[in-house]
Write a protein that holds these residues in place. Sequence first.
Motif, PDB file in Angstrom:
ATOM      1  N   ASN A 191       0.762  -1.166   0.087  1.00  0.00           N
ATOM      2  CA  ASN A 191       0.065   0.000   0.017  1.00  0.00           C
ATOM      3  C   ASN A 191       0.925   1.237   0.265  1.00  0.00           C
ATOM      4  O   ASN A 191       1.488   1.669   1.072  1.00  0.00           O
ATOM      5  CB  ASN A 191      -1.062  -0.034   1.067  1.00  0.00           C
ATOM      6  CG  ASN A 191      -1.864   1.377   1.038  1.00  0.00           C
ATOM      7  OD1 ASN A 191      -1.619   2.210   0.585  1.00  0.00           O
ATOM      8  ND2 ASN A 191      -2.562   1.187   2.411  1.00  0.00           N
ATOM      9  N   ILE A 192       1.050   1.830  -1.224  1.00  0.00           N
ATOM     10  CA  ILE A 192       1.958   3.109  -1.090  1.00  0.00           C
ATOM     11  C   ILE A 192       1.315   4.140  -0.390  1.00  0.00           C
ATOM     12  O   ILE A 192       2.293   5.128  -0.497  1.00  0.00           O
ATOM     13  CB  ILE A 192       2.232   3.473  -2.688  1.00  0.00           C
ATOM     14  CG1 ILE A 192       0.970   3.841  -3.401  1.00  0.00           C
ATOM     15  CG2 ILE A 192       2.948   2.072  -3.407  1.00  0.00           C
ATOM     16  CD1 ILE A 192       1.156   4.519  -4.945  1.00  0.00           C
ATOM     17  N   ASN A 193       0.309   4.108   0.027  1.00  0.00           N
ATOM     18  CA  ASN A 193      -0.213   5.263   0.649  1.00  0.00           C
ATOM     19  C   ASN A 193      -0.214   5.109   2.464  1.00  0.00           C
ATOM     20  O   ASN A 193      -0.641   5.986   2.981  1.00  0.00           O
ATOM     21  CB  ASN A 193      -1.805   5.545   0.512  1.00  0.00           C
ATOM     22  CG  ASN A 193      -1.806   5.801  -1.037  1.00  0.00           C
ATOM     23  OD1 ASN A 193      -1.355   6.939  -1.644  1.00  0.00           O
ATOM     24  ND2 ASN A 193      -2.764   5.113  -1.854  1.00  0.00           N
ATOM     25  N   GLU A 194       0.586   4.003   2.760  1.00  0.00           N
ATOM     26  CA  GLU A 194       0.643   3.954   4.047  1.00  0.00           C
ATOM     27  C   GLU A 194       2.246   4.317   4.382  1.00  0.00           C
ATOM     28  O   GLU A 194       3.073   3.636   3.769  1.00  0.00           O
ATOM     29  CB  GLU A 194       0.346   2.455   4.433  1.00  0.00           C
ATOM     30  CG  GLU A 194       0.499   2.007   5.904  1.00  0.00           C
ATOM     31  CD  GLU A 194       0.156   0.535   6.396  1.00  0.00           C
ATOM     32  OE1 GLU A 194       0.286   0.298   7.431  1.00  0.00           O
ATOM     33  OE2 GLU A 194      -0.368  -0.172   5.379  1.00  0.00           O
ATOM     34  N   VAL A 195       2.427   5.117   5.041  1.00  0.00           N
ATOM     35  CA  VAL A 195       3.727   5.817   5.517  1.00  0.00           C
ATOM     36  C   VAL A 195       4.366   4.699   6.661  1.00  0.00           C
ATOM     37  O   VAL A 195       3.889   4.417   7.345  1.00  0.00           O
ATOM     38  CB  VAL A 195       3.600   7.117   5.955  1.00  0.00           C
ATOM     39  CG1 VAL A 195       4.865   7.428   6.359  1.00  0.00           C
ATOM     40  CG2 VAL A 195       3.062   8.221   5.200  1.00  0.00           C
ATOM     41  N   LYS A 196       5.705   4.518   6.053  1.00  0.00           N
ATOM     42  CA  LYS A 196       6.476   3.448   6.866  1.00  0.00           C
ATOM     43  C   LYS A 196       7.792   4.088   7.197  1.00  0.00           C
ATOM     44  O   LYS A 196       8.304   4.996   6.771  1.00  0.00           O
ATOM     45  CB  LYS A 196       6.883   2.168   6.193  1.00  0.00           C
ATOM     46  CG  LYS A 196       5.532   1.348   5.636  1.00  0.00           C
ATOM     47  CD  LYS A 196       4.914   0.750   6.722  1.00  0.00           C
ATOM     48  CE  LYS A 196       3.940  -0.409   6.227  1.00  0.00           C
ATOM     49  NZ  LYS A 196       3.289  -1.194   7.012  1.00  0.00           N
ATOM     50  N   ASN A 246       7.864  -3.112   5.798  1.00  0.00           N
ATOM     51  CA  ASN A 246       8.010  -2.187   4.755  1.00  0.00           C
ATOM     52  C   ASN A 246       8.985  -2.760   3.367  1.00  0.00           C
ATOM     53  O   ASN A 246       9.452  -3.691   3.835  1.00  0.00           O
ATOM     54  CB  ASN A 246       8.633  -0.811   5.266  1.00  0.00           C
ATOM     55  CG  ASN A 246       9.872  -0.865   5.760  1.00  0.00           C
ATOM     56  OD1 ASN A 246      10.743  -1.226   5.163  1.00  0.00           O
ATOM     57  ND2 ASN A 246      10.088  -0.081   6.797  1.00  0.00           N
TER      58      ASN A 246
END
Length: 403
Positions: free
Chosen positions: A7-12, A222
């Motif tokens: 999910n590229i919108n979930e910040v890691k 990530n």
Amino acid sequence: MWEESVNINEVKEIRVKTTVFLGVGAIDKMDFIAQELAHKGVKSVLCVTGGGSYKRTGAWDHVQKACAAHGIKIALYDKVTPNPTTDSIDEAAALGRDNGASAVICIGGGSPIDAGKSAAVLLANPGKTAEELYTGAFAPDKAAPIVVINLTHGTGSEANRFAVATITRLNYKPAIAFECLYPWYSIDDPALMASLPAKQTRYVSIDAVNHSIEAATSKATNPFAILLAGECIRLVARWLPAAEENPGDLTARYFLAYAALLAGVSFDNGLLHYTHALEHPLSAVKPELAHGLGLAMIVPAVVELIYPSSAPVLAQILEPIVPGLKGIPAEAHAAASGVEQWLESVNVPEKLTAEGFGEGDIARLVELTQTTPSLGLLLSMAPVDATPERIETIYRVSMKTLD
């Protein structure tokens, strides 16, 4: 293959914070490190270690020489045992305080490193105890500067913010993670690892593989954690047999040390879950149990459980030890059996019953996963909800070879 699941919108968070000197001869960097400590005003250090490997490897000679050259006194605590206890951490910290130590040098594998990290916290937080630290009675934001000379290739503790200790009276073996636990400098010198016994060589390498499997499949993982995990497993698969065949092969030791370092950074980013959370009660109840062996006995059952939820990732990172996986949920049992077969190929075929565990122990072990501080956090990171029923199943399946 696994990229589609991100999910590229979930910040890691991507974490790499310790300066590690890796390579044959890295121990010579001890002079530079002592100079840096002296420049910071350090006049006395607490050295935390155990057994006799700190002397046999020559690491102690380098520490003594470097500290003497820069006017730093050393208080030596060499009583750390495998699976270190909060009592020994308190003893080490008391010795450091009595000698005015304002930094800590850890020499050894995961146990002395974790004990030294913990003692560094106590030095910076007068009046606190190790049991308070490991039960969560306080959350430290400072520790004395930590330097690590790593003598094994497994834990990755030389480059991350984690430490583990056993509270003996409670059979608890919690983990802690704080920003202040990052070592300032660490040394990974393969020449210091060449005398590792065969069993320990296997067990610490299996620890690194488990770090990789868990970090790459947790809810917190990530892309960086997955990348490092895959490379760790590839390196262990290639170089562990070489190290077993020739313990003095420094090329093999180099790449195993590097693999463990990658795995340590991988789980600093992705965290851990089932295998470590379920192993900690095993070695809390039986402190003589090698951590890596405990992990080896559990991991096939864990892989089978989590594979359907993490098939693309596991198929990719397990390729060096279980070739041919397609990344589909239906091959969960084949993946788990493949991991079990790889463990057998590196001479670690044991199951829980071989180490004295039986059906009568399962309820207590499950209870400890629920009551031991910090293990709830690890279990909350599992890709499949860690219900008591699933935990019980993992322990039960791990009693014998997979069908």
